[in-house]
Design an enzyme around this catalytic site. Structure first.
Site, short mmCIF file in Angstrom:
data_model
loop_
_atom_site.label_atom_id
_atom_site.label_comp_id
_atom_site.label_asym_id
_atom_site.label_seq_id
_atom_site.Cartn_x
_atom_site.Cartn_y
_atom_site.Cartn_z
N ASP A 298 -0.73 -3.92 5.82
CA ASP A 298 -1.44 -3.30 7.56
C ASP A 298 -2.14 -4.04 7.42
O ASP A 298 -3.72 -2.69 8.11
CB ASP A 298 -1.15 -1.39 7.13
CG ASP A 298 0.46 -1.14 7.91
OD1 ASP A 298 1.77 -2.26 8.05
OD2 ASP A 298 0.89 -0.58 7.43
N HIS B 242 0.98 -1.25 0.32
CA HIS B 242 -0.07 -0.07 -0.37
C HIS B 242 0.71 1.03 0.23
O HIS B 242 1.82 1.01 0.14
CB HIS B 242 -0.85 0.18 1.06
CG HIS B 242 -0.39 0.25 2.76
ND1 HIS B 242 0.36 -0.80 3.21
CD2 HIS B 242 -1.03 0.52 3.24
CE1 HIS B 242 0.74 -0.48 4.29
NE2 HIS B 242 0.04 0.23 4.47
N HIS C 109 1.31 3.56 1.82
CA HIS C 109 2.07 4.32 3.05
C HIS C 109 3.45 5.10 2.62
O HIS C 109 4.36 3.46 2.21
CB HIS C 109 1.34 3.95 4.27
CG HIS C 109 -0.19 4.84 4.53
ND1 HIS C 109 -0.77 3.41 5.80
CD2 HIS C 109 -0.71 5.47 4.19
CE1 HIS C 109 -1.59 4.20 5.66
NE2 HIS C 109 -1.42 5.03 4.70
N ASP D 291 5.43 4.89 5.12
CA ASP D 291 6.53 3.80 5.81
C ASP D 291 6.68 2.24 5.22
O ASP D 291 7.11 1.71 5.48
CB ASP D 291 6.32 4.03 7.29
CG ASP D 291 4.55 3.04 7.35
OD1 ASP D 291 3.37 3.52 6.76
OD2 ASP D 291 4.05 1.64 8.22
N HIS D 292 5.76 2.77 4.04
CA HIS D 292 5.86 1.26 2.98
C HIS D 292 6.62 1.24 1.79
O HIS D 292 7.35 0.52 1.22
CB HIS D 292 4.36 0.49 2.99
CG HIS D 292 4.07 -0.40 4.10
ND1 HIS D 292 4.23 -1.35 4.58
CD2 HIS D 292 3.98 0.57 5.42
CE1 HIS D 292 3.60 -1.30 6.27
NE2 HIS D 292 2.98 -0.34 6.32
N HIS E 72 -8.16 -0.62 5.62
CA HIS E 72 -6.24 0.51 6.43
C HIS E 72 -6.31 1.48 4.93
O HIS E 72 -6.50 2.70 5.62
CB HIS E 72 -5.30 -0.84 6.30
CG HIS E 72 -4.21 0.76 6.86
ND1 HIS E 72 -3.63 1.22 8.02
CD2 HIS E 72 -3.38 0.87 5.80
CE1 HIS E 72 -2.56 1.70 8.04
NE2 HIS E 72 -1.90 1.21 7.46
N HIS F 60 4.07 -4.69 10.52
CA HIS F 60 4.97 -4.46 11.98
C HIS F 60 4.90 -5.09 12.99
O HIS F 60 4.62 -5.89 13.40
CB HIS F 60 4.13 -3.06 11.98
CG HIS F 60 4.01 -2.25 11.81
ND1 HIS F 60 4.10 -0.72 11.49
CD2 HIS F 60 3.21 -1.90 10.41
CE1 HIS F 60 4.15 0.16 10.51
NE2 HIS F 60 3.46 -0.50 10.03
FE FE Z 1 2.29 0.90 7.84
ZN ZN Z 2 0.12 1.70 6.64
#
Ligand code: FE
Ligand code: ZN
Length: 242
Positions: free
Chosen positions: A134, A56, A58, A60-61, A115, A172
């Site tokens: 996520d 996805h 975001h 942090d990915h 999400h 995570h």
């Molecule tokens: Fe994340």
């Molecule tokens: Zn995420």
């Protein structure tokens, strides 16, 4: 087992996943959001990268996906067609029912909105390994940032239909915090108590709690145990305020 998955800890508490088809040596990295540790892990594993898989949009990915691509020219970027406008340039844009080939192994693409709207998961039956991003965490699920409880309920239902021995490779290391919440809503659940103890030991030994086993999640994860969208919305609301 034809596909293996190795976690690469990145950022604060994220995991990228280094996947390898053991028959051909083909290698993929999932959600490479931080270049240096990921490039080091790929080099330590032989320096081959065939594919980048994104779950996805975001940061942090995906943050360093283009950095990793630049280091391993020719590797193919795969992500959700629905989110192509907010992902790095994709070589293969996929949606539910599509397949992705890694050497001799094949991953099935599963749409898992909730999400985020365009979230996808990848399932390798030949592991079996699920890259759950996520969507599904160990003892938890992603916050409903763009989707509804109904969408998340349907997404988790698709994942729950996969085999119990599936390794859940999520994005995570949230297991211990998730366990605290899960025990607050389901204190007598024996599978949850056992998984909590296991996770505590793993963390105390400096080890990751991920991957988890999908069968354990089906018995212990309060979001997979929610019987309908209304129940899931209630648990999700409690977790958001916990
Ligand atoms: Fe994340
Ligand atoms: Zn995420």
């Amino acid at each position: 087992m034809a596909v293996t998955a190795q976690s690469v800890p990145i950022l604060k508490d994220n995991y990228a996943w280094l996947l390898r088809d053991t028959e051909t040596g083909a290698t993929a990295i999932v959600d490479p959001a931080e270049g240096a540790p990921i490039i080091a892990a790929i080099e330590a594993a032989g320096g081959r990268l065939d594919m980048i898989l994104l779950t996805h949009h975001h940061g942090d990915h995906i943050a360093d996906a283009d950095v990793v691509r630049a280091r391993f020219p020719g590797c193919k970027m795969v992500g959700a067609a629905a989110d192509a406008h907010r992902l790095p340039a994709l070589d293969q844009a996929v949606r539910e029912g599509d397949t992705v080939r890694l050497g001799n192994a094949t991953a099935q693409v599963i749409d898992t909105p909730g999400h985020t709207r365009g979230q996808i998961n990848y399932f390798f039956p030949d592991g079996p390994i699920l890259l759950s991003g996520d969507t599904l965490f160990s003892l938890g699920c992603g916050r409903l940032i763009e989707g509804t409880a109904g969408e998340m309920f349907a997404s988790l239902g698709k994942l729950a239909a996969l085999p119990d021995d599936t390794l859940v490779c999520c994005g995570h290391e949230y297991t211990e915090a998730n366990a605290k919440f899960a025990l607050s809503v389901d204190p007598a659940n024996a599978a949850l108590i056992a998984r909590t103890a296991e996770a505590r030991e793993q963390r105390a030994a400096g080890k990751p709690t991920i991957p988890s086993r999908l069968g354990d999640e089906k018995r212990a994860n309060p979001f997979l145990l929610a019987k309908d969208a209304t129940a899931l919305a209630e648990v999700r609301g409690k977790k958001d305020r916990f």
